[in-house]
Design a protein around this motif. Structure first.
Motif, PDB file in Angstrom:
ATOM      1  N   HIS A 102       0.849  -1.195   0.000  1.00  0.00           N
ATOM      2  CA  HIS A 102       0.000   0.000   0.000  1.00  0.00           C
ATOM      3  C   HIS A 102       0.883   1.244   0.000  1.00  0.00           C
ATOM      4  O   HIS A 102       1.790   1.382   0.825  1.00  0.00           O
ATOM      5  N   GLY A 103       0.663   2.138  -0.939  1.00  0.00           N
ATOM      6  CA  GLY A 103       1.493   3.326  -1.066  1.00  0.00           C
ATOM      7  C   GLY A 103       2.661   3.161  -2.003  1.00  0.00           C
ATOM      8  O   GLY A 103       3.436   4.101  -2.202  1.00  0.00           O
ATOM      9  N   ASP A 104       2.795   1.954  -2.596  1.00  0.00           N
ATOM     10  CA  ASP A 104       3.884   1.744  -3.558  1.00  0.00           C
ATOM     11  C   ASP A 104       3.629   2.505  -4.852  1.00  0.00           C
ATOM     12  O   ASP A 104       2.481   2.756  -5.233  1.00  0.00           O
ATOM     13  N   PRO A 105       4.706   2.833  -5.584  1.00  0.00           N
ATOM     14  CA  PRO A 105       4.547   3.367  -6.934  1.00  0.00           C
ATOM     15  C   PRO A 105       4.090   2.260  -7.878  1.00  0.00           C
ATOM     16  O   PRO A 105       4.104   1.075  -7.522  1.00  0.00           O
ATOM     17  N   GLU A 106       3.697   2.631  -9.068  1.00  0.00           N
ATOM     18  CA  GLU A 106       3.373   1.608 -10.080  1.00  0.00           C
ATOM     19  C   GLU A 106       4.645   0.949 -10.616  1.00  0.00           C
ATOM     20  O   GLU A 106       4.672  -0.238 -10.907  1.00  0.00           O
ATOM     21  N   VAL A 107       5.698   1.759 -10.745  1.00  0.00           N
ATOM     22  CA  VAL A 107       6.961   1.266 -11.308  1.00  0.00           C
ATOM     23  C   VAL A 107       8.098   1.703 -10.395  1.00  0.00           C
ATOM     24  O   VAL A 107       8.091   2.833  -9.874  1.00  0.00           O
ATOM     25  N   VAL A 108       9.058   0.812 -10.179  1.00  0.00           N
ATOM     26  CA  VAL A 108      10.254   1.158  -9.416  1.00  0.00           C
ATOM     27  C   VAL A 108      11.475   0.939 -10.309  1.00  0.00           C
ATOM     28  O   VAL A 108      11.539  -0.028 -11.077  1.00  0.00           O
ATOM     29  N   LEU A 109      12.414   1.870 -10.225  1.00  0.00           N
ATOM     30  CA  LEU A 109      13.668   1.772 -10.975  1.00  0.00           C
ATOM     31  C   LEU A 109      14.815   1.501 -10.021  1.00  0.00           C
ATOM     32  O   LEU A 109      14.876   2.083  -8.932  1.00  0.00           O
ATOM     33  N   LEU A 110      15.714   0.630 -10.424  1.00  0.00           N
ATOM     34  CA  LEU A 110      16.996   0.447  -9.757  1.00  0.00           C
ATOM     35  C   LEU A 110      18.032   1.156 -10.622  1.00  0.00           C
ATOM     36  O   LEU A 110      18.233   0.791 -11.785  1.00  0.00           O
ATOM     37  N   VAL A 111      18.664   2.187 -10.080  1.00  0.00           N
ATOM     38  CA  VAL A 111      19.609   3.020 -10.836  1.00  0.00           C
ATOM     39  C   VAL A 111      20.967   2.938 -10.160  1.00  0.00           C
ATOM     40  O   VAL A 111      21.103   3.228  -8.962  1.00  0.00           O
ATOM     41  N   GLN A 112      21.985   2.544 -10.919  1.00  0.00           N
ATOM     42  CA  GLN A 112      23.320   2.350 -10.362  1.00  0.00           C
ATOM     43  C   GLN A 112      24.186   3.569 -10.641  1.00  0.00           C
ATOM     44  O   GLN A 112      24.436   3.917 -11.789  1.00  0.00           O
ATOM     45  N   CYS A 113      24.679   4.204  -9.559  1.00  0.00           N
ATOM     46  CA  CYS A 113      25.501   5.394  -9.786  1.00  0.00           C
ATOM     47  C   CYS A 113      26.917   5.043 -10.213  1.00  0.00           C
ATOM     48  O   CYS A 113      27.715   5.934 -10.518  1.00  0.00           O
ATOM     49  N   THR A 114      27.250   3.751 -10.279  1.00  0.00           N
ATOM     50  CA  THR A 114      28.554   3.346 -10.796  1.00  0.00           C
ATOM     51  C   THR A 114      28.586   3.330 -12.321  1.00  0.00           C
ATOM     52  O   THR A 114      29.612   2.995 -12.910  1.00  0.00           O
ATOM     53  N   SER A 115      27.484   3.692 -12.956  1.00  0.00           N
ATOM     54  CA  SER A 115      27.451   3.879 -14.413  1.00  0.00           C
ATOM     55  C   SER A 115      27.382   5.378 -14.670  1.00  0.00           C
ATOM     56  O   SER A 115      26.294   5.955 -14.743  1.00  0.00           O
ATOM     57  N   PRO A 116      28.527   6.040 -14.796  1.00  0.00           N
ATOM     58  CA  PRO A 116      28.532   7.508 -14.775  1.00  0.00           C
ATOM     59  C   PRO A 116      27.894   8.169 -15.978  1.00  0.00           C
ATOM     60  O   PRO A 116      27.519   9.339 -15.909  1.00  0.00           O
ATOM     61  N   PHE A 117      27.765   7.448 -17.103  1.00  0.00           N
ATOM     62  CA  PHE A 117      27.266   8.089 -18.311  1.00  0.00           C
ATOM     63  C   PHE A 117      25.823   7.701 -18.630  1.00  0.00           C
ATOM     64  O   PHE A 117      25.359   7.816 -19.761  1.00  0.00           O
ATOM     65  N   LEU A 118      25.104   7.257 -17.593  1.00  0.00           N
ATOM     66  CA  LEU A 118      23.673   7.040 -17.687  1.00  0.00           C
ATOM     67  C   LEU A 118      22.977   8.351 -18.035  1.00  0.00           C
ATOM     68  O   LEU A 118      23.338   9.409 -17.521  1.00  0.00           O
ATOM     69  N   THR A 119      21.956   8.280 -18.901  1.00  0.00           N
ATOM     70  CA  THR A 119      21.241   9.499 -19.293  1.00  0.00           C
ATOM     71  C   THR A 119      19.770   9.415 -18.906  1.00  0.00           C
ATOM     72  O   THR A 119      19.234   8.338 -18.641  1.00  0.00           O
ATOM     73  N   ALA A 120      19.124  10.573 -18.927  1.00  0.00           N
ATOM     74  CA  ALA A 120      17.681  10.620 -18.686  1.00  0.00           C
ATOM     75  C   ALA A 120      16.934   9.816 -19.742  1.00  0.00           C
ATOM     76  O   ALA A 120      15.914   9.177 -19.451  1.00  0.00           O
ATOM     77  N   ASP A 121      17.424   9.820 -20.969  1.00  0.00           N
ATOM     78  CA  ASP A 121      16.773   9.040 -22.030  1.00  0.00           C
ATOM     79  C   ASP A 121      16.830   7.545 -21.729  1.00  0.00           C
ATOM     80  O   ASP A 121      15.876   6.807 -22.035  1.00  0.00           O
ATOM     81  N   ASP A 122      17.945   7.072 -21.163  1.00  0.00           N
ATOM     82  CA  ASP A 122      18.033   5.660 -20.771  1.00  0.00           C
ATOM     83  C   ASP A 122      16.935   5.324 -19.763  1.00  0.00           C
ATOM     84  O   ASP A 122      16.262   4.289 -19.866  1.00  0.00           O
ATOM     85  N   ALA A 186      23.347  -0.360 -15.655  1.00  0.00           N
ATOM     86  CA  ALA A 186      23.039   1.032 -15.340  1.00  0.00           C
ATOM     87  C   ALA A 186      21.637   1.226 -14.775  1.00  0.00           C
ATOM     88  O   ALA A 186      21.455   1.897 -13.762  1.00  0.00           O
ATOM     89  N   ALA A 187      20.606   0.666 -15.432  1.00  0.00           N
ATOM     90  CA  ALA A 187      19.230   0.971 -15.028  1.00  0.00           C
ATOM     91  C   ALA A 187      18.316  -0.219 -15.290  1.00  0.00           C
ATOM     92  O   ALA A 187      18.428  -0.891 -16.324  1.00  0.00           O
ATOM     93  N   TYR A 188      17.405  -0.442 -14.349  1.00  0.00           N
ATOM     94  CA  TYR A 188      16.424  -1.516 -14.425  1.00  0.00           C
ATOM     95  C   TYR A 188      15.067  -0.944 -14.010  1.00  0.00           C
ATOM     96  O   TYR A 188      14.982  -0.160 -13.066  1.00  0.00           O
ATOM     97  N   ALA A 189      14.020  -1.330 -14.712  1.00  0.00           N
ATOM     98  CA  ALA A 189      12.662  -0.915 -14.354  1.00  0.00           C
ATOM     99  C   ALA A 189      11.836  -2.163 -14.071  1.00  0.00           C
ATOM    100  O   ALA A 189      11.947  -3.177 -14.788  1.00  0.00           O
TER     101      ALA A 189
END
Length: 407
Positions: A102-122, A186-189
């Motif tokens: 209860h109160g969860d988002p619909e989607v959760v992302l796991l974002v790794q800051c060890t991937s320095p060139f991750l972009t908003a588009d990714d 870098a990123a997982y949804a």
């Protein structure tokens, strides 16, 4: 649609100590990740999960919500999934949730800051694969055509190399092989309800979201960090500071306001050459209301003389410039992240790690250019400071007097 981005960033990295605070392109890794998430159109909430006060402070200043991670899930054996689930619980509790979804988002992302060139588009790409394309999970991948090998020494006196994605006796041409993809890390949804049930990041239908292979780099050891710093000037879009971004400008002297050459006469007196355009720029910065300081390792009368003419305070003969800068910021009530520091050589790097806007002149040492958040197009001693003043005040330097007092 609520999309929660969770950035795990514990403080106990062993391969690269304080890794998540290591600057790339002049910006700590955790801050780079936060900025990418905040720039993504589909992300609604950004949380950094950490057990480290300094990481928490940097992430909070960058605009993220902080979830303090308990020691039980902050050690070497803790998984990213553990951190994400805990962050989801904490985030939901702040919004009246009860920990059972209860109160969860619909989607959760796991974002790794060890991937320095991750972009908003990714991030928008993996999110869209779940929210719009019907996937249950999605991850960033990079196309690869490489032949993968493995070495197996079991039962042999000498290890034997064999092909994993090919038969070494039959190596088809690239165009005749199926396309393969490398997980970038870098990123997982994930759909949040499915993630709670499965407790791992891959379940149901998984979508692969290709990204630019040139930007794929995971920082696991010091060599990776060094590569990232060298690549940053090539891969990062140049973002220049504005007047609203800074409260103070701190200038190195030799190599920044000069060309780093010293002329010595027969009596041992030293002279240097400075640029009149820099004097105009400094006068404009001073009149704009920004705090100014010249900070130099050299104890030289010429440094003090130039500072007097520019009407700028000076600290020179300083061995630990970063400690002097921190003390000066404390005395003047200035947050270091609101300082633009200009330098050219490796003795400026500690200040680069402290200042929010580390700037290198065009003629700076390669390591300094790699650590800078912005680099001038003009070499030191040839108007680089005037160029920086133009970034902050505009091409007309409208706050400068008609006849500058310190040319």
């Amino acid at each position: 649609m609520t999309v929660l981005a969770v950035i795990p960033a514990r403080g106990g990295s062993k391969g690269v100590p304080a890794k998540n605070l290591a600057p790339v392109g002049g910006v700590p890794l955790v801050v780079r990740a936060v900025r990418a998430c905040l720039a993504a159109r589909r992300v609604t909430d950004v949380v950094v999960s950490t057990d480290d006060a300094l990481i928490a402070e940097a992430a909070r200043t960058a605009g993220a919500e902080i979830v303090l991670r308990p020691a039980a899930i902050a050690g070497d054996t803790a998984t990213s999934e553990d951190a994400v689930l805990h962050a989801m619980d904490a985030h939901a509790a702040l919004r009246g949730g009860n920990g059972d979804g209860h109160g969860d988002p619909e989607v959760v992302l796991l974002v790794q800051c060890t991937s320095p060139f991750l972009t908003a588009d990714d991030l928008d790409g993996v999110t869209g694969a779940v929210t719009e394309d019907g996937a249950d999970t999605a991850l960033t991948v990079a196309p690869t055509h490489g032949f993968v090998w493995r070495q197996d020494g079991a039962g042999r006196t000498e290890p034997d190399g064999y092909g994993v994605n090919h038969d070494k006796a039959n190596r088809p041409r690239r165009q005749d092989r199926p396309q393969e993809y490398l997980e970038t890390g870098a990123a997982y949804a994930m759909r949040a309800d499915g993630f709670r049930a499965a407790r791992h990041r891959f379940f149901g239908r998984t979508a692969l979201v290709p990204t630019d292979p040139a930007r794929v780099l995971e920082i696991d050891d010091p060599h990776d960090l060094a590569r990232a710093r060298l690549l940053a000037p090539l891969l990062d879009p140049q973002v220049l500071p504005s007047y609203d971004d800074v409260d103070a400008v701190v200038l190195d002297f030799d190599g920044t306001q000069t060309d780093d050459k010293v002329h010595i006469d027969s009596d041992g007196r030293e002279t240097v050459a400075v640029h009149r355009g820099d004097g105009l720029g400094i006068a404009a910065l001073r009149r704009s209301g920004l705090e100014l300081l010249i900070l130099s390792t050299e104890r030289n009368p010429v440094v003090a003389a130039r500072a007097r003419k520019l009407q700028v305070p000076v600290l020179h003969g300083i061995d630990r410039k970063d400690l002097a800068l921190k003390q000066w910021c404390d005395e003047h009530g200035i947050a270091p992240e609101r300082v633009l520091y200009v330098g050219n050589d490796v003795n400026d790097l500690p200040c680069f790690g402290l200042a929010g806007w580390p700037v290198a002149v065009a003629s700076a040492h390669d390591e300094v250019r790699a650590a800078a958040r912005a680099v001038t197009t003009t070499p030191g001693g040839e108007g680089a400071v005037r160029e920086i003043a133009t970034w902050l005040l505009g091409p007309a330097l409208s706050t400068a007097p008609a006849t500058p007092t310190a040319p």
